[in-house]
Design a protein around this motif. Sequence first.
Motif, mmCIF file in Angstrom:
data_model
loop_
_atom_site.group_PDB
_atom_site.id
_atom_site.type_symbol
_atom_site.label_atom_id
_atom_site.label_comp_id
_atom_site.label_asym_id
_atom_site.label_seq_id
_atom_site.Cartn_x
_atom_site.Cartn_y
_atom_site.Cartn_z
ATOM 1 N N UNK A 151 0.785 -1.156 0.106
ATOM 2 C CA UNK A 151 -0.085 0.006 -0.152
ATOM 3 C C UNK A 151 0.808 1.328 -0.020
ATOM 4 N N UNK A 152 1.917 1.106 0.701
ATOM 5 C CA UNK A 152 2.848 2.357 0.743
ATOM 6 C C UNK A 152 3.465 2.713 -0.471
ATOM 7 N N UNK A 153 3.808 1.551 -1.312
ATOM 8 C CA UNK A 153 4.370 1.562 -2.658
ATOM 9 C C UNK A 153 3.552 1.850 -3.408
ATOM 10 N N UNK A 154 2.596 1.028 -3.825
ATOM 11 C CA UNK A 154 1.720 1.088 -4.924
ATOM 12 C C UNK A 154 0.594 1.689 -4.877
ATOM 13 N N UNK A 155 0.143 2.124 -3.480
ATOM 14 C CA UNK A 155 -1.256 2.642 -3.532
ATOM 15 C C UNK A 155 -2.239 1.768 -2.995
ATOM 16 N N UNK A 156 -2.225 0.353 -3.536
ATOM 17 C CA UNK A 156 -3.407 -0.343 -3.358
ATOM 18 C C UNK A 156 -2.889 -1.574 -2.757
ATOM 19 N N UNK A 159 -5.042 -4.534 -6.228
ATOM 20 C CA UNK A 159 -5.027 -4.536 -7.642
ATOM 21 C C UNK A 159 -4.248 -3.213 -7.779
ATOM 22 N N UNK A 160 -2.825 -3.352 -8.153
ATOM 23 C CA UNK A 160 -1.806 -2.539 -7.814
ATOM 24 C C UNK A 160 -1.943 -1.768 -8.949
ATOM 25 N N UNK B 40 -1.717 4.995 4.003
ATOM 26 C CA UNK B 40 -0.537 5.593 3.437
ATOM 27 C C UNK B 40 -0.669 6.683 2.607
ATOM 28 N N UNK B 41 0.258 7.512 2.541
ATOM 29 C CA UNK B 41 -0.193 8.728 1.558
ATOM 30 C C UNK B 41 -0.293 8.369 0.231
ATOM 31 N N UNK B 42 0.233 7.025 -0.343
ATOM 32 C CA UNK B 42 -0.194 6.948 -1.754
ATOM 33 C C UNK B 42 -1.411 6.061 -1.842
ATOM 34 N N UNK B 43 -2.120 6.091 -0.821
ATOM 35 C CA UNK B 43 -3.368 5.098 -1.035
ATOM 36 C C UNK B 43 -4.175 5.656 -1.984
ATOM 37 N N UNK B 44 -4.688 4.661 -2.983
ATOM 38 C CA UNK B 44 -5.590 5.129 -4.068
ATOM 39 C C UNK B 44 -6.789 4.873 -3.830
ATOM 40 N N UNK B 107 -12.435 1.228 -11.286
ATOM 41 C CA UNK B 107 -11.660 -0.182 -10.717
ATOM 42 C C UNK B 107 -10.404 0.451 -10.049
#
Lengths: 374, 179
Positions: A151-156, A159-160, B40-44, B107
Amino acid sequence: MQVHQQVSEYSDAIDLMVNMGPQHPSTHGVFRLVIWVDGERIVKVEPHIGYLHRGSEKICESEQYSQIVTLFDRLDYVGNLNNELAFCLAVEKLTETVVPERAEYIRVILCELNRIASHMLFYGVYGLDVGATTPMLYGFRERERVQELFESVTGARMMHNYIRIGGVKEDVPDDFDKNVLILLDHLKRGVDECDRLLSQNEMFLARTKGVGIITGEDALDYGVTGPALRASGVIEDVRVTDPYSIYSRFDFGIPVGSNGDCWDRYYVRVEEMRESIKIVEQAISDIPDGDISAKVRRIIRPPVGEVFVRTESPRGDLGVFLVSDGSDKPYRVKVRPPSFANLQALEYMLEDTYIADAVLVLGSIDIIMGEVDR
Amino acid sequence: MKIQNPVVGFINGLMVTIRSTLRRPVTAEYPAIEKRLPLSNRFMGFPALTWDYDIEEPYCTGCMVCVRECPTQCMSAQMKDNPQHEKGLSRRRKIIESFEINLGRCILCGICVDVCNFDAIEMSHEYELSKYQRNANRVNLNQLLDMGVVYQNKLQWTPKQPQKNSGIPLPPKQSEDSS
Ligand code: SF4
Ligand code: SF4
């Protein structure tokens, strides 16, 4: 062949046909198994697949190359990054793109962590299949740590869409190295703990030793790959026998079993997690600085041609066959999913076992239905 | 791997369990807001549109690049002439008129964020889909901007290309050059 002979042999004695699934918690998705039993002994099984068919391969033909990565995420939804990598490697091979070093290292680190997460899921779920609820919590605890890093690297978390054609989406955060090392520390202890908790447990041994045996030759004939094949004593790992990406630079072992039974298939995976940790350790110590993506156009138009790439996903040999007609959408994408091939051997493995072991044997192959049905 | 004495294996397993009971729990109670795990900050999360505080208008010009690149075709957008531009208050010639994203269909791939040239769309930290109405997941421009404002304030967001994408009109000596 043998199975059918047995049916005719026993045909008078068959007294029950049991339908398992498609909505059964231990089928790891929606999978239907019809079992003919004679008393408690399985005479014949008939797997039915296709309940999760989404037509991914067909949808690929109407999406641009960069959009297809999101579809590959959803094939094997436990080893997402490994699947993304397989498709990106295929397109890169076709367009002859050279991926920067740093991106290769990031890919390998994340893919190996993904393998650990996937095997941890297997560990937990296999415990449940055997009837022990405790291992599930341990497996998921370790997997959660890996996913937090993702999560900290890809954001998900799952499903990255992080591995892109030509590299990766963005550079890793500054504290990535530190976090990976902390994570590895946890994982090493976690794997040992999981190992101690379940592997040598007497009841677990009694349930899994000598159940669902498949010999090395038969496994090869059926097209079984990955941990399920290595458990039968065949040394075959695409990372070593046909190295892709930068795997040839790392020093790691291939755990193999000897009997090809459920316990071996389980233990090969536990050992594999340890080997993956070794790979990540080596990769993190010599990850170079530099670009994280090659220069690729936003709309990729590979030259006319076809390409086949095979990689080692957590479940086995994942192949991607790609045909390009020179436009921005592929002409055909064919996936060779490891779970689908491994599932073919189920009939053989279940032959002449007890019906109580059906779930065990199915669980030990570690199928993901999203990949079987695509 | 050698098989140990079954009693040893059993006791080893018990030791693991006993040691774990003394640890802090790793689980969190989900719906309680104060107990949620930090993102985290990058959370999508869902995509949201950003707001240009300098001249009080959205960054989005309605160029439709994201609409075309979205793999699930879940967005639609419409542009209009920017009234602020005519008054000389903004550099953006066109501005978004209406924007709709069907969040139930999105998605969360982040492709729209990658392709946008105007830093106008960002993956916010919203991730909850349950709604009381059937179509409440189709969010319109105002809702998207609200989500964006929450996200911008949370992360102290700044555009990635401030020079290029700022809407502040250029000093008069340079000829009028729109974004
Ligand atoms: S969000 Fe960006 S890409 Fe999409 S319409 Fe607005 S300006 Fe264009
Ligand atoms: S995140 Fe992906 S699916 Fe969602 S709106 Fe953006 S491009 Fe479309």
